[in-house]
Scaffold this motif. Structure first.
Motif, short mmCIF file in Angstrom:
data_model
loop_
_atom_site.label_atom_id
_atom_site.label_comp_id
_atom_site.label_asym_id
_atom_site.label_seq_id
_atom_site.Cartn_x
_atom_site.Cartn_y
_atom_site.Cartn_z
N UNK A 172 0.85 -1.19 0.00
CA UNK A 172 0.00 0.00 0.00
C UNK A 172 0.89 1.24 0.00
N UNK A 173 0.34 2.41 -0.37
CA UNK A 173 1.15 3.64 -0.35
C UNK A 173 1.67 3.94 1.06
N UNK A 174 2.88 4.47 1.10
CA UNK A 174 3.53 4.85 2.36
C UNK A 174 2.85 6.07 2.96
N UNK A 175 2.78 6.11 4.27
CA UNK A 175 2.19 7.24 5.00
C UNK A 175 0.69 7.43 4.74
N UNK A 176 0.02 6.38 4.30
CA UNK A 176 -1.41 6.44 4.01
C UNK A 176 -2.14 5.47 4.94
N UNK A 177 -2.62 5.97 6.06
CA UNK A 177 -3.25 5.10 7.05
C UNK A 177 -4.57 4.53 6.56
N UNK A 178 -5.29 5.28 5.75
CA UNK A 178 -6.56 4.78 5.24
C UNK A 178 -6.34 3.59 4.30
N UNK A 179 -5.30 3.69 3.47
CA UNK A 179 -4.98 2.57 2.59
C UNK A 179 -4.59 1.34 3.40
N UNK A 180 -3.89 1.56 4.50
CA UNK A 180 -3.50 0.45 5.36
C UNK A 180 -4.73 -0.20 5.98
N UNK A 181 -5.66 0.60 6.45
CA UNK A 181 -6.88 0.06 7.05
C UNK A 181 -7.66 -0.78 6.05
N UNK A 182 -7.76 -0.28 4.82
CA UNK A 182 -8.51 -1.00 3.79
C UNK A 182 -7.85 -2.31 3.38
N UNK A 189 -1.63 -10.93 9.17
CA UNK A 189 -0.97 -11.26 10.43
C UNK A 189 -0.02 -10.16 10.90
N UNK A 190 0.43 -9.27 10.00
CA UNK A 190 1.42 -8.26 10.39
C UNK A 190 1.46 -7.11 9.41
N UNK A 191 1.96 -5.98 9.89
CA UNK A 191 2.34 -4.82 9.08
C UNK A 191 3.84 -4.64 9.25
N UNK A 216 -3.83 0.71 15.26
CA UNK A 216 -4.50 -0.21 14.35
C UNK A 216 -4.10 -1.66 14.62
N UNK A 217 -2.82 -1.90 14.81
CA UNK A 217 -2.35 -3.26 15.09
C UNK A 217 -2.90 -3.78 16.41
N UNK A 218 -2.96 -2.92 17.41
CA UNK A 218 -3.52 -3.33 18.69
C UNK A 218 -5.00 -3.68 18.55
N UNK A 219 -5.73 -2.88 17.79
CA UNK A 219 -7.17 -3.12 17.60
C UNK A 219 -7.43 -4.41 16.83
N UNK A 220 -6.57 -4.69 15.84
CA UNK A 220 -6.79 -5.83 14.95
C UNK A 220 -6.07 -7.10 15.42
N UNK A 221 -5.23 -6.97 16.45
CA UNK A 221 -4.50 -8.12 16.94
C UNK A 221 -3.47 -8.63 15.95
N UNK A 222 -2.79 -7.71 15.25
CA UNK A 222 -1.74 -8.08 14.30
C UNK A 222 -0.42 -7.46 14.73
N UNK A 223 0.67 -8.01 14.23
CA UNK A 223 2.00 -7.55 14.65
C UNK A 223 2.41 -6.28 13.92
#
Length: 407
Positions: A172-182, A189-191, A216-223
């Motif tokens: 996903x694009x860097x520095x784009x939190x919305x893209x990461x969420x989608x 399992x991880x970002x 986001x990782x804490x909410x989704x339970x991913x590393x």
């Protein structure tokens, strides 16, 4: 023909005939180094602002590494990875205390450390996330040259290298939190991100972005995994780049400067993710005593000499110098932290500039057609920065002078 040139010609002929082609190397043969300088077999001297690609953190051939290798080689070179050894235990204690992460796996290269992080993330997905295996990385990222880390890398064009690539990486694009969420799905399992994309051109992560990733990782339970192969061990002005963000990762990878030029890397993680079973992970040179002794010596020297603080101070000085020439040469995009810096040229002639600087006795890196990257040893002095600027400007006078005025 003098003796040195004859010897160099013979060495180059042998090199070009027998060494597998992987890069367009200049036709010089480096012979020795000391501090911030290298010398080739013809006796030419070079001021090194590449630093072995951010590897020679203490400069070339530092006494602390020579002494560590000499002492340890007289005690134990290798006992096999099936045993603990004393410098391994001591180095593990040092890194865990510095980072706040409780467990460490040692390797030899950044790719090996990142492979270990990928394996751990997938192990976590297998045992804690119903078989989740996908890892989200960023476009323009670089994570290594093994098959898995090539697949994880987000550099343009790399998605087709050595096909078919290992599946399970989403970019996903860097520095784009919305893209990461989608991009997150039940298979995630991880970002895995770099805090500064070094190979991508020295682009920094926004603090709000990194903090949002942690949430986001804490909410989704991913590393949340940080690749600090290039930024770790003082390079950005703190021991670890994550300290700039006030965010603790679940997994951290280190290499390059950790060994000061000796092959060494590490993957650190929290106790909660100490998940490997016997046989899941390993390697012949895992925790090799020589490497452990060197790592202890290098990190100890970085701490004792307060080199992260010096990197911050001297990096700011170098930034100031670069800003001072931007109008004269049309330089733009001056960026970076500590002693990992870059700037953009007014024309895509980076390779030409780097080659001309080599002829003038200066080593710099063109990480893109218009991008110059500077990553000198952490020991670089302000006088050596001044010397670099004099050499650089002398070359740029011939290539870019008054470009901004002509525009």
């Amino acid at each position: 023909m003098n003796k040195e040139k004859s010897c160099t010609d013979e060495l180059l002929a042998e090199a070009n005939a027998s060494i597998l082609f992987i890069a367009n190397r200049p036709q010089v043969v480096m012979e020795r180094g000391e501090g911030m300088y290298l010398w080739d077999t013809n006796g030419n001297k070079y001021l090194d602002f590449i630093g072995g690609w951010a590897v020679t953190s203490l400069g070339h051939s530092p006494k602390v590494i020579t002494d560590a290798l000499l002492e340890q080689s007289g005690k134990l070179v290798n006992a096999s990875p099936g045993f603990f050894n004393k410098p391994m235990v001591e180095f593990a204690r040092l890194l865990t205390s510095l980072s706040g992460l409780e467990r460490v796996f040692f390797g030899s290269t950044g790719a090996e450390a990142n492979e270990s992080a990928i394996k751990l993330a997938r192990k976590y997905g297998a045992v804690r996330k119903n078989g989740a295996y996908e890892i989200i990385t960023a476009k323009r990222s670089f994570h290594g040259r093994s098959l898995a880390t090539t697949a994880a890398t987000g550099k343009a064009g790399w998605e087709h290298m050595f096909a078919p690539q290992l599946p399970g990486f989403v970019k996903v694009p860097y520095n784009d939190i919305e893209a990461m969420k989608l991009a997150i799905t039940p298979l995630t399992c991880a970002i895995f991100v770099e805090l500064i994309q070094g190979e991508g051109g020295v682009y920094e992560a926004d603090p709000a972005y990194i903090q949002a990733l942690r949430t986001l990782c804490d909410e989704q339970g991913i590393l949340l995994m940080f690749d600090e192969v290039q930024t770790g061990i003082g390079r950005t002005g703190t021991m670890f780049a994550f300290e700039h963000y006030g965010v603790m990762p679940d997994v951290l990878t280190l290499a390059k400067g950790i060994g000061g030029g000796f092959p060494l890397s590490a993957m650190l993680t929290k106790e909660a993710y100490n998940l490997f079973e016997a046989g899941d992970q390993g390697g012949t040179y895992t925790g090799q005593p020589l490497a452990m002794a060197v790592g202890l010596a290098v990190v100890g020297e970085v701490l004792q000499r307060k080199l992260p603080q010096q990197a911050a101070e001297h990096g700011a000085y170098l930034l100031q110098k670069l800003h001072g020439i931007k109008e004269q040469y049309g330089v733009t995009g001056i960026r970076g932290k500590g002693l990992l810096l870059a700037f953009d040229l007014p024309e895509p002639r980076g390779a030409e500039l780097a080659a001309a600087c080599l002829q003038a006795g200066l080593l710099i890196n063109s990480s893109g057609p218009s991008t110059i990257r500077l990553m000198p040893a952490l020991i670089v002095s302000k006088a050596e920065i001044d010397e670099m600027m004099t050499l650089l400007c002398g070359v740029m006078d011939r290539i870019f002078k008054d470009v901004a005025l002509l525009d």
